[in-house]
Design a protein around this motif. Structure first.
Motif, PDB file in Angstrom:
ATOM      1  N   ILE A 108       0.837  -1.204   0.000  1.00 17.75           N
ATOM      2  CA  ILE A 108       0.000   0.000   0.000  1.00 17.75           C
ATOM      3  C   ILE A 108       0.868   1.249   0.000  1.00 17.75           C
ATOM      4  O   ILE A 108       0.595   2.219  -0.718  1.00 17.75           O
ATOM      5  CB  ILE A 108      -0.940  -0.017   1.216  1.00 17.75           C
ATOM      6  N   SER A 109       1.931   1.234   0.779  1.00 20.08           N
ATOM      7  CA  SER A 109       2.837   2.377   0.829  1.00 20.08           C
ATOM      8  C   SER A 109       3.451   2.662  -0.537  1.00 20.08           C
ATOM      9  O   SER A 109       3.506   3.810  -0.980  1.00 20.08           O
ATOM     10  CB  SER A 109       3.950   2.114   1.854  1.00 20.08           C
ATOM     11  N   SER A 110       3.884   1.609  -1.223  1.00 16.38           N
ATOM     12  CA  SER A 110       4.461   1.793  -2.557  1.00 16.38           C
ATOM     13  C   SER A 110       3.442   2.387  -3.518  1.00 16.38           C
ATOM     14  O   SER A 110       3.759   3.281  -4.319  1.00 16.38           O
ATOM     15  CB  SER A 110       4.963   0.448  -3.103  1.00 16.38           C
ATOM     16  N   ALA A 111       2.218   1.891  -3.448  1.00 20.55           N
ATOM     17  CA  ALA A 111       1.160   2.425  -4.306  1.00 20.55           C
ATOM     18  C   ALA A 111       0.866   3.884  -3.984  1.00 20.55           C
ATOM     19  O   ALA A 111       0.675   4.717  -4.884  1.00 20.55           O
ATOM     20  CB  ALA A 111      -0.107   1.586  -4.153  1.00 20.55           C
ATOM     21  N   ASN A 112       0.853   4.214  -2.698  1.00 22.58           N
ATOM     22  CA  ASN A 112       0.568   5.599  -2.302  1.00 22.58           C
ATOM     23  C   ASN A 112       1.579   6.581  -2.873  1.00 22.58           C
ATOM     24  O   ASN A 112       1.225   7.696  -3.275  1.00 22.58           O
ATOM     25  CB  ASN A 112       0.545   5.708  -0.782  1.00 22.58           C
ATOM     26  N   TYR A 113       2.855   6.208  -2.903  1.00 20.92           N
ATOM     27  CA  TYR A 113       3.874   7.116  -3.441  1.00 20.92           C
ATOM     28  C   TYR A 113       3.664   7.381  -4.919  1.00 20.92           C
ATOM     29  O   TYR A 113       3.846   8.496  -5.403  1.00 20.92           O
ATOM     30  CB  TYR A 113       5.276   6.544  -3.198  1.00 20.92           C
ATOM     31  N   ILE A 114       3.283   6.343  -5.635  1.00 23.58           N
ATOM     32  CA  ILE A 114       3.046   6.515  -7.076  1.00 23.58           C
ATOM     33  C   ILE A 114       1.818   7.391  -7.311  1.00 23.58           C
ATOM     34  O   ILE A 114       1.845   8.322  -8.130  1.00 23.58           O
ATOM     35  CB  ILE A 114       2.893   5.144  -7.749  1.00 23.58           C
ATOM     36  N   ILE A 115       0.742   7.118  -6.593  1.00 21.07           N
ATOM     37  CA  ILE A 115      -0.479   7.907  -6.752  1.00 21.07           C
ATOM     38  C   ILE A 115      -0.230   9.379  -6.433  1.00 21.07           C
ATOM     39  O   ILE A 115      -0.741  10.274  -7.122  1.00 21.07           O
ATOM     40  CB  ILE A 115      -1.589   7.331  -5.850  1.00 21.07           C
ATOM     41  N   ALA A 116       0.576   9.626  -5.417  1.00 19.80           N
ATOM     42  CA  ALA A 116       0.812  11.005  -4.986  1.00 19.80           C
ATOM     43  C   ALA A 116       1.807  11.747  -5.864  1.00 19.80           C
ATOM     44  O   ALA A 116       1.675  12.956  -6.064  1.00 19.80           O
ATOM     45  CB  ALA A 116       1.312  11.011  -3.539  1.00 19.80           C
ATOM     46  N   ASN A 117       2.797  11.051  -6.408  1.00 19.77           N
ATOM     47  CA  ASN A 117       3.916  11.741  -7.048  1.00 19.77           C
ATOM     48  C   ASN A 117       3.949  11.676  -8.572  1.00 19.77           C
ATOM     49  O   ASN A 117       4.405  12.620  -9.211  1.00 19.77           O
ATOM     50  CB  ASN A 117       5.237  11.179  -6.494  1.00 19.77           C
ATOM     51  N   VAL A 118       3.490  10.587  -9.152  1.00 16.78           N
ATOM     52  CA  VAL A 118       3.599  10.458 -10.605  1.00 16.78           C
ATOM     53  C   VAL A 118       2.810  11.523 -11.365  1.00 16.78           C
ATOM     54  O   VAL A 118       3.296  12.043 -12.378  1.00 16.78           O
ATOM     55  CB  VAL A 118       3.213   9.033 -11.044  1.00 16.78           C
ATOM     56  N   PRO A 119       1.598  11.904 -10.940  1.00 13.50           N
ATOM     57  CA  PRO A 119       0.857  12.898 -11.719  1.00 13.50           C
ATOM     58  C   PRO A 119       1.572  14.228 -11.893  1.00 13.50           C
ATOM     59  O   PRO A 119       1.350  14.928 -12.881  1.00 13.50           O
ATOM     60  CB  PRO A 119      -0.437  13.078 -10.922  1.00 13.50           C
ATOM     61  N   LEU A 160      -4.034   6.369   2.921  1.00 14.03           N
ATOM     62  CA  LEU A 160      -4.227   6.750   1.521  1.00 14.03           C
ATOM     63  C   LEU A 160      -3.237   7.795   1.047  1.00 14.03           C
ATOM     64  O   LEU A 160      -3.301   8.229  -0.105  1.00 14.03           O
ATOM     65  CB  LEU A 160      -5.658   7.264   1.312  1.00 14.03           C
ATOM     66  N   ASN A 161      -2.316   8.172   1.903  1.00 17.13           N
ATOM     67  CA  ASN A 161      -1.299   9.162   1.546  1.00 17.13           C
ATOM     68  C   ASN A 161       0.075   8.647   1.937  1.00 17.13           C
ATOM     69  O   ASN A 161       0.205   7.824   2.852  1.00 17.13           O
ATOM     70  CB  ASN A 161      -1.573  10.492   2.259  1.00 17.13           C
ATOM     71  N   PRO A 162       1.127   9.117   1.288  1.00 13.71           N
ATOM     72  CA  PRO A 162       2.472   8.659   1.623  1.00 13.71           C
ATOM     73  C   PRO A 162       2.841   8.983   3.066  1.00 13.71           C
ATOM     74  O   PRO A 162       2.368   9.968   3.640  1.00 13.71           O
ATOM     75  CB  PRO A 162       3.372   9.418   0.649  1.00 13.71           C
TER      76      PRO A 162
END
Length: 449
Positions: A108-119, A160-162
């Motif tokens: 979940i942590s790995s996914a949160n970083y992508i969701i927060a930073n990639v956009p 839901l956040n990094p």
């Protein structure tokens, strides 16, 4: 220490400082700074799938909680933790349970970083399609992780956040199972328009999202929606029940049309299943073994049919039966099967039956039976069909962690497995979490442990 905080969710950070400092990080990179261009975004996405596929999650341990709980797999080793699970004496200090919980939150942590930073990555070489893919995949992976927490533990803290510092994501209440499933659906809805339409069996496409939606709707008893999304996957020419049964795994087959979603492994990123299933003569430890009852079912031509290829027996004098779904050379390079098309037929069959459409429900069940070389089932009532589906799942997915969660979902586990109490339907919240976080302690923990 600062860099470790960036990859480990808050619940893990609050454990013993000594234990924390002695743990080797999987990745010593500040992910919030590392995702700066198309290349680092791709690396982060690949890393997320590696964490999902890690040995404490789909690489063996999380699935072993279901294998060992469901009665058809015996434990032949000496370690206390898996022995507890097999006997339904699991404690809150069980190391296997704790490791699985931690691995899921790392995912979940790995996914949160992508969701927060990639956009927000500014790179002219980073196409919109690829950017959307990585974010959509992260939503899907987070959905799968929360789905597993919900069905395994009954509810979760929704991070839901990094987690960038120890002050982040503090004091998050534990959500109910229903609210956790609602978050799963929210993430799947977010993923669906972002991921590619083209099928990639080791990554995420729209049809992968539909398949997990079908499973989610089955678990939440939304029968019409379960049928709808199962049909969307089944109707696709991308997926077929391969024949014979063994064709999806024998002869080193991988990513066949049978697979909706499977995780790939390499010699440098291995799957630990073969270590536990194979006998020492084949390089394993055989500490997971099919029970005598399961061996009998698989070898019964009227029950297992072609699925007898899932097991084999060592030579005399041992004559030991073992599971051979995971067997490849080099050891550990087998795929981990997360969703196969056979499951979608079972989902649709049950969903149709629950809505009173028994004839089409039996047709779906018989489609899977036919692939196994079996004759048609003749269930003519809802109860008979549900029991037939339960029995068919048992021999279709004996080494894919399906039976335990299916028996719990249908409230059949206590009857079938002679459990003393239904609190055993849920795994315990790890003790290490309850002692440091009041949101997981006391009345917020799972009862009976």
């Amino acid at each position: 220490m600062k860099k470790l905080l960036y990859i480990i969710p808050f619940m893990i950070l609050l454990g013993s400082c000594k234990k924390f400092l002695e743990t080797d990080p999987q990745q010593q990179v500040d992910q919030s700074e590392a995702i700066t261009n198309a290349g680092s975004a791709a690396t982060a996405a690949s890393g997320m799938f590696n964490v999902l596929a890690s040995n404490d999650y789909y690489g063996s341990n999380f699935q072993s909680l279901a294998y060992l709980s469901a009665g058809d797999i015996t434990w032949t080793g000496s370690q206390a933790a898996p022995s507890e699970i097999t006997k339904h004496l699991t404690s809150a200090t069980n190391s296997n349970v704790g490791a699985a919980w931690t691995a899921i939150y790392k995912t979940i942590s790995s996914a949160n970083y992508i969701i927060a930073n990639v956009p927000s990555v500014n790179d002219p070489l980073f196409s919109t399609a690829l950017r959307n893919q990585y974010v959509g995949e992260a939503y899907f992976v987070r959905a799968l992780a929360y789905f597993d927490l919900a069905r395994g533990w009954g509810g979760a803290q929704l991070v839901l956040n990094p987690t960038l510092t120890s002050a982040d994501n503090k004091n998050i209440p534990r959500s109910s199972q229903a609210d956790t499933y609602a978050q799963v659906l929210k993430d799947l809805n977010a993923a669906e328009p972002l991921v590619p339409t083209a099928v990639n069996r080791n990554r995420v496409s729209q049809k992968t999202v539909w398949a997990l939606k079908a499973r989610l709707y089955l678990y939440t008893q939304q029968w019409a929606l379960a049928e709808q999304f199962a049909t969307q996957v089944i109707s696709s020419a991308d997926y077929t029940l391969v024949k014979p049964y063994s064709a999806f795994f024998a002869n080193s087959a991988a990513a066949t049309s049978e697979s909706v979603f499977e995780l790939a492994y390499t010699v440098s990123n291995t799957n630990n299943h073969s270590n536990w299933w194979l006998p020492p003569a084949l390089g394993g430890r055989r500490e997971w073994a099919p029970s005598d009852i399961l061996v009998g079912l698989l070898n019964n031509s009227l029950v297992g049919g072609g699925r007898s290829t899932l097991i084999a027996q060592t030579a005399a004098p041992g004559n030991l039966w073992y599971g051979k779904l995971y067997y490849r050379t080099p050891l550990g390079t087998d795929p981990a099967y997360v969703i196969r098309i056979a499951e979608l037929y079972f989902i649709r069959s049950e969903a149709r039956a629950r809505q009173g459409n028994l004839s089409t429900a039996v047709t779906d069940l018989n489609t899977v039976r036919d692939r196994a070389g079996l004759g048609a089932a003749t269930a003519s009532t809802l109860d008979a069909l549900l029991l037939a589906l339960e029995n068919e799942r048992r021999v279709e997915f004996p080494f894919e962690a399906d039976r335990w969660f299916n028996l719990v979902r249908t409230d059949r586990a206590q009857t079938v497995l002679s459990l003393p109490d239904k609190h055993l339907y849920l795994f315990p919240i790890p003790y290490s979490e309850t002692v440091v976080d009041p949101n997981l302690a006391g009345g917020n923990a799972n009862p009976g442990y």
